[in-house]
Motif scaffolding. Structure first.
Motif, PDB file in Angstrom:
ATOM      1  N   ARG A  53      -8.902  37.661  17.155  1.00  0.00           N
ATOM      2  CA  ARG A  53      -8.562  36.224  17.231  1.00  0.00           C
ATOM      3  C   ARG A  53      -8.149  35.665  15.882  1.00  0.00           C
ATOM      4  O   ARG A  53      -7.549  34.597  15.810  1.00  0.00           O
ATOM      5  CB  ARG A  53      -9.743  35.433  17.795  1.00  0.00           C
TER       6      ARG A  53
ATOM      7  N   SER B 141      -8.442  27.614  22.947  1.00  0.00           N
ATOM      8  CA  SER B 141      -8.886  26.448  23.706  1.00  0.00           C
ATOM      9  C   SER B 141      -9.460  25.415  22.732  1.00  0.00           C
ATOM     10  O   SER B 141      -9.700  25.718  21.558  1.00  0.00           O
ATOM     11  CB  SER B 141      -9.951  26.858  24.710  1.00  0.00           C
TER      12      SER B 141
ATOM     13  N   MET C  17     -12.675  26.473  21.031  1.00  0.00           N
ATOM     14  CA  MET C  17     -12.465  27.547  20.045  1.00  0.00           C
ATOM     15  C   MET C  17     -11.814  26.970  18.782  1.00  0.00           C
ATOM     16  O   MET C  17     -12.157  27.361  17.670  1.00  0.00           O
ATOM     17  CB  MET C  17     -11.540  28.622  20.636  1.00  0.00           C
TER      18      MET C  17
ATOM     19  N   ARG D 297     -14.309  25.351  16.710  1.00  0.00           N
ATOM     20  CA  ARG D 297     -15.082  26.356  15.975  1.00  0.00           C
ATOM     21  C   ARG D 297     -14.324  26.785  14.725  1.00  0.00           C
ATOM     22  O   ARG D 297     -14.925  26.986  13.670  1.00  0.00           O
ATOM     23  CB  ARG D 297     -15.338  27.582  16.855  1.00  0.00           C
TER      24      ARG D 297
ATOM     25  N   ASP E  40     -15.086  19.034  26.109  1.00  0.00           N
ATOM     26  CA  ASP E  40     -15.834  18.922  27.356  1.00  0.00           C
ATOM     27  C   ASP E  40     -17.330  19.043  27.084  1.00  0.00           C
ATOM     28  O   ASP E  40     -17.737  19.643  26.094  1.00  0.00           O
ATOM     29  CB  ASP E  40     -15.406  20.049  28.294  1.00  0.00           C
TER      30      ASP E  40
ATOM     31  N   THR F  88     -19.706  20.862  28.339  1.00  0.00           N
ATOM     32  CA  THR F  88     -20.316  22.189  28.193  1.00  0.00           C
ATOM     33  C   THR F  88     -19.982  22.766  26.831  1.00  0.00           C
ATOM     34  O   THR F  88     -20.805  23.418  26.200  1.00  0.00           O
ATOM     35  CB  THR F  88     -19.821  23.143  29.298  1.00  0.00           C
TER      36      THR F  88
ATOM     37  N   GLN G  85     -19.185  20.894  24.160  1.00  0.00           N
ATOM     38  CA  GLN G  85     -19.865  20.039  23.190  1.00  0.00           C
ATOM     39  C   GLN G  85     -21.282  20.538  22.921  1.00  0.00           C
ATOM     40  O   GLN G  85     -21.714  20.621  21.772  1.00  0.00           O
ATOM     41  CB  GLN G  85     -19.912  18.608  23.724  1.00  0.00           C
TER      42      GLN G  85
ATOM     43  N   GLN H 293     -22.408  23.489  23.100  1.00  0.00           N
ATOM     44  CA  GLN H 293     -22.392  24.697  22.267  1.00  0.00           C
ATOM     45  C   GLN H 293     -22.079  24.377  20.815  1.00  0.00           C
ATOM     46  O   GLN H 293     -22.696  24.927  19.905  1.00  0.00           O
ATOM     47  CB  GLN H 293     -21.352  25.675  22.810  1.00  0.00           C
TER      48      GLN H 293
END
Lengths: 621, 318
Positions: free
Chosen positions: A446, A455, A458, A461, A485, A487, A489, A491
């Motif tokens: 990546r 996304s 990602m 991150r 989103d 979910t 958020q 993380q």
């Protein structure tokens, strides 16, 4: 309209163009009342008289005709033909462009390919071909010039229309029962009209030149009728012996085209909304500092913002975005800054490293101490070294902060190499390790992705990895999860929480979400209209808010598990920061406000770590 | 008779045919979904970005042509042939209040369009009606002469709602109507919507990504994932008592004051690739309960308990 004119004439060159053009236009308009000789009256005895000779201020041409008279008549004709051609080309071209852009798909394809074919012909050749087919004559030259300019307008307007046709107000018009024709005429046209005017004002000069070119070749105006091109053409044979016959129309063409172009550029700058806001002036490398008054003393915190004041000076307005904010973080601590849009939380964050755009931003007071060193007013080189290395930022939208054309590995490596003199290979290895630190799966592959291939979660991150790249001591995160989103958020928040515990990072976390603050932050400061109204340990502030604003803001946020209910909204709007009320900024919306709230400064008081800026707090702190 | 009935509604966006080779199958933004909205009900539609909620909304209001399935409004099939008749049945409130208002039109011109085109009202009638509507959304009449850029987000959204009301529809589709607004203004707009609904007997389809908001305003909630309905249930119970693991993941992820920070999911965080959807249940890659059956067979929406439906082979216990 008056604002437009004021903007236009602030541009000196445009004003000069306007004056020259106005003089020319007035001169050609008053031709009937001027004591001019007949422009077509020949007198071969008086041929090639020099300028300033008796009876002929500009001299005479090869047939002894008065040059001044011919010049003014010719100018009138050239201007009329050029403007008429511009209007015809703009009307037809814009109509084609709007239709193609609005309907899109096959219609667009067919129309634009035809336009492309028209553009594939060399410009002057196409005009010559049209005149050749229609026969010489001024009217046919006009048609030719208009025709070759249609593609320019069609392409330009189509591009604008495609952008507008996807906007929601077009959908809204459709739902309001409007048909296609009405949408094009009443919704689209008013929005593309400024672009049409801009395009026209920058091409009129060009079209006058083209008409003159065709007349010069003998394909435009026919003798004895004078226009600027034919005057030049007739003077060509005497160019060496009697240069004034060419110079007089030449200067006129130069003046007309130059003045129209200067004015056109001015019109474009004044009408273009992006240029109107002053985007042409490049922001400085650091925020302008103009501090007055005492500079607060340093503290022993890692990062201490002391009584910071940041303003935006726009014209005569002064927006007090940050009106005296003090915050501090220690290593390993997470400080939440919560507030609504316009409360000054982002400007506070950007002021720390001098990242507020100047103009219009100005830091007018206070200090920011990083390990006891004042960053406000520090030289650019000091700030540049500290940016990213000591204090790093994470922004809301990683798509707009990552460069779209570089692989993320390259961008991470660049961030590292700008502060540490390590080899390319070493930097690449570090980049991979950083991606692993922020738990991006398959970091090795990546690292070669472009931002658009990832996304949103990602990308954020990568934004965090970028902030971590130089192992900063403080991270300022400005709404880093707002665009994500839930979910994802969750993380990102737990990643930030782990990182600060592992590395002893201090985090300043800016958000509008109480749930996020409650989960991540040790302490929280609530901002309203550029000032801190309450601060303290997160649990204490959320469980027992002392400022009425905090209490009511918490009450109007629906919380999961609360069921269906009426929300306790706060009536009214936050005040504009260029017209703050005296006293408490929240007083106009507060149901507990007394007269004493509306006058005089209200201090932030309380026993540490809690403080509140209120005369009648909900809780004693 | 339900106000709105959707049966097997689906939308596939075709991909450009490649120069060589066969045509590709296209992106399935909405896979066949069926649900109905009762008259006077607020149906919440919740899902993350890319789950197809806006595509669904745009099909319902006739801005997009469905690929499959039917839409019934008040018992009659959706008919967009006559925009004037269709606009009176269903209206749409956009997410971004500023981009849904034409920057070069005054608010009066914006408000007059539906009254003129849909209801063919005369000038004085229009003025009266606009005043009525503006009073009901708490806007002052003097705003009518101004342009959209002069308004704050909350005011602009109220103008957007006023425009939808001007059409006098039975159903309003609200597409993220408060997500661009600040929390204090968000509460004002949500309360206004609730008030208008009871006053004019409206039916709402409320689309959002915010679980707390959808729970606060809805009677029933539809949870979308990857273009398909994974669960339908009563607003008061669906997040407290989810049957589908995805609903549970959503509920666990929402930040709540007083709940410690947990990352409810550590593996396989990516949505499936819409160009290359997996066989079986789309959530299987992220689901802790997934078995081989899930990776082969797409589960149907089945009733679970009273008033709750979920599309899962291994639902959570009620």
């Amino acid at each position: 309209m008056s604002a437009f004119l004021r903007l236009l004439f602030r541009n000196r060159l445009a004003a000069l163009g306007a004056v020259v053009l106005a003089v020319i236009v007035i001169l050609v308009l008053i031709i009937p009342v001027l004591p001019l000789q007949n422009p077509d009256a020949t007198a071969t005895a008086n041929r090639f008289q020099k300028p300033f000779s008796a009876g002929h201020p500009l001299g005479t041409d090869h047939l002894g005709r008065d040059l001044l008279s011919r010049l003014l008549h010719g100018t009138r004709l050239s201007l009329a033909v050029g403007i008429a051609a511009a209007i015809i080309a703009a009307t037809i071209g814009s109509a084609i462009g709007i239709v193609a852009g609005y309907f899109g798909g096959r219609t667009d394809n067919v129309i634009m390919r035809l336009v492309d074919m028209l553009m594939a012909f060399p410009y002057i050749l196409l005009a010559l071909a049209i005149v050749a087919a229609l026969g010489p004559g001024l009217m046919n030259a006009l048609i030719a010039v208009a025709a070759v300019n249609v593609p320019f307008f069609a392409r330009n307007i189509r591009g604008i229309t495609v952008g507008l046709a996807g906007r929601e107000f077009i959908d809204a018009a459709r739902l309001a029962g409007m048909g296609h024709t009405r949408i094009i005429l009443t919704e689209l046209l008013p929005n593309v009209l400024p672009v049409i005017v801009i395009a026209m004002s920058t091409t009129v000069g060009w079209m006058i030149l083209e008409t003159a070119g065709l007349s010069f070749l003998g394909l435009g105006s026919q003798p004895p009728q004078a226009d600027l091109g034919s005057m030049l053409g007739e003077a060509r044979s005497a160019m060496i012996s009697h240069p004034h016959t060419s110079i007089v129309p030449g200067i006129m063409i130069f003046l007309i085209v130059m003045s129209i172009n200067l004015l056109g550029d001015g019109v474009r700058d004044a009408l273009d909304p992006r240029l109107r806001s002053g985007a042409l002036s490049r922001p400085r490398a650091t925020t302008l500092v103009r501090r007055s008054g005492d500079i607060p003393a340093p503290t022993d915190d890692l990062l201490a913002i002391r009584d910071l004041q940041t303003q935006f000076h726009v014209g005569r307005h002064i927006y007090r975005a940050v009106g005296g904010v003090s915050l501090a973080v220690r290593p390993g601590e997470c400080l939440g800054v919560i507030g609504e849009s316009g409360s000054g939380k982002s400007v506070t964050a950007l002021s720390v490293m001098g990242l507020v755009a100047s103009p219009p931003g100005v830091i007018t007071g206070g200090a920011v101490y990083f390990r006891g060193q004042d960053l406000i007013g520090a030289p650019y080189e000091t700030l540049r070294q500290k940016r990213g290395d000591s204090v790093a930022y994470i922004f809301q939208d990683p798509l707009s902060t990552l460069h779209p054309l570089y692989r993320i590995g390259q961008q991470l490596a660049e961030a590292i190499r700008s502060h540490h003199g390590i080899s390319r290979a070493e930097a690449h290895r570090r980049a991979v390790q950083l991606l692993k630190d922020v738990r991006i799966p398959n970091a090795e592959s990546r690292v070669n992705d472009y931002p658009h291939e990832m996304s949103g979660g990602m990308r954020q991150r990568v934004g965090i990895a970028m902030a971590l790249a130089n192992e900063p001591d403080v991270i300022i995160a400005d709404e880093p999860t707002t665009a994500l989103d839930v979910t994802v958020q969750a993380q990102i928040l737990s990643l930030l929480d782990d990182l600060r515990r592992e590395r002893g990072l201090a985090i300043v976390f800016i958000t509008h979400d109480f749930g996020v603050v409650a989960q991540l932050c040790d302490r929280v400061a609530v901002m309203y209209a550029g000032r801190i109204v309450e601060e303290g340990p997160t649990a204490a502030v959320l469980d027992a808010p002392a400022h009425p604003y905090t209490r009511r803001l918490i009450a109007c946020v629906p919380e999961l598990g609360g069921g269906r209910r009426e929300l306790a909204a706060i009536p009214g709007l936050p005040p504009m920061v260029d017209a703050l009320p005296p006293g408490c900024a929240f007083a106009p919306r507060c149901d507990k406000a007394q007269d004493s709230c509306r006058s005089g400064e209200i201090a932030l008081t309380g026993t540490a770590p809690r403080a509140v800026r209120c005369l009648y707090p909900e809780e004693a702190v | 008779m339900p106000a709105l009935k959707v049966d097997g509604l689906a939308k596939t966006f075709p991909l450009k045919k490649p120069l060589f080779g066969p045509a590709r199958p296209g992106v399935r933004a909405v896979r066949p979904v069926s649900f109905q909205v009762e008259t006077g009900e607020t149906l919440g539609v919740v899902g993350e970005s890319g789950c197809g909620k806006s595509t669904l909304a745009r099909m319902l209001v006739g801005l997009l042509e469905p690929s499959e399935g039917t839409i019934e409004i008040a018992g009659k099939a959706q008919d967009t042939a006559d925009p004037a008749a269709f606009g009176k049945l269903i209206q749409y409130v956009f997410q971004d209040p500023n981009s849904s208002l034409n920057p070069r039109k005054t608010i009066r011109q914006v408000m007059e369009a539906p009254l003129k085109r849909l209801h063919a009202m005369s000038g004085p009638d229009r003025d009266r009606r606009i005043s009525e509507i503006f009073a009901s959304v708490n806007l002052r009449d003097e705003f009518l002469g101004r342009y959209p850029h002069e308004f704050s987000g909350g005011q602009a959204q109220r103008i957007g709602i006023a425009r939808a009301l001007a059409a006098d529809p039975r159903i309003i589709v609200l597409d993220e109507p408060v997500s661009a607004l600040d929390v204090s203004v968000q509460a004002q707009v949500l309360n206004l919507l609730a008030d208008l609904k009871s006053r004019f007997g409206l039916t709402y389809l409320f689309i959002t990504h915010d679980l707390a908001v959808v729970e606060a305003v809805s009677d029933r909630i539809v949870v979308l994932y990857f273009g398909a309905v994974v669960e339908i249930g009563k607003a008061e119970s669906i997040f407290a008592n989810p049957r589908h693991p995805y609903t549970k993941l959503l509920a666990d992820s929402a930040p709540v004051v007083g709940r410690p920070l947990t990352a409810p999911e550590q593996k396989g965080t990516e949505l499936p690739d819409p160009l290359n959807p997996p066989p079986g249940c789309a959530f299987a890659g992220r689901c802790p309960r997934a078995t081989d059956l899930c990776r082969v067979q797409d589960p149907d929406l089945k009733p679970m308990g009273e008033d709750q439906l979920a599309a899962c082979h291994h639902p959570l216990e009620g």
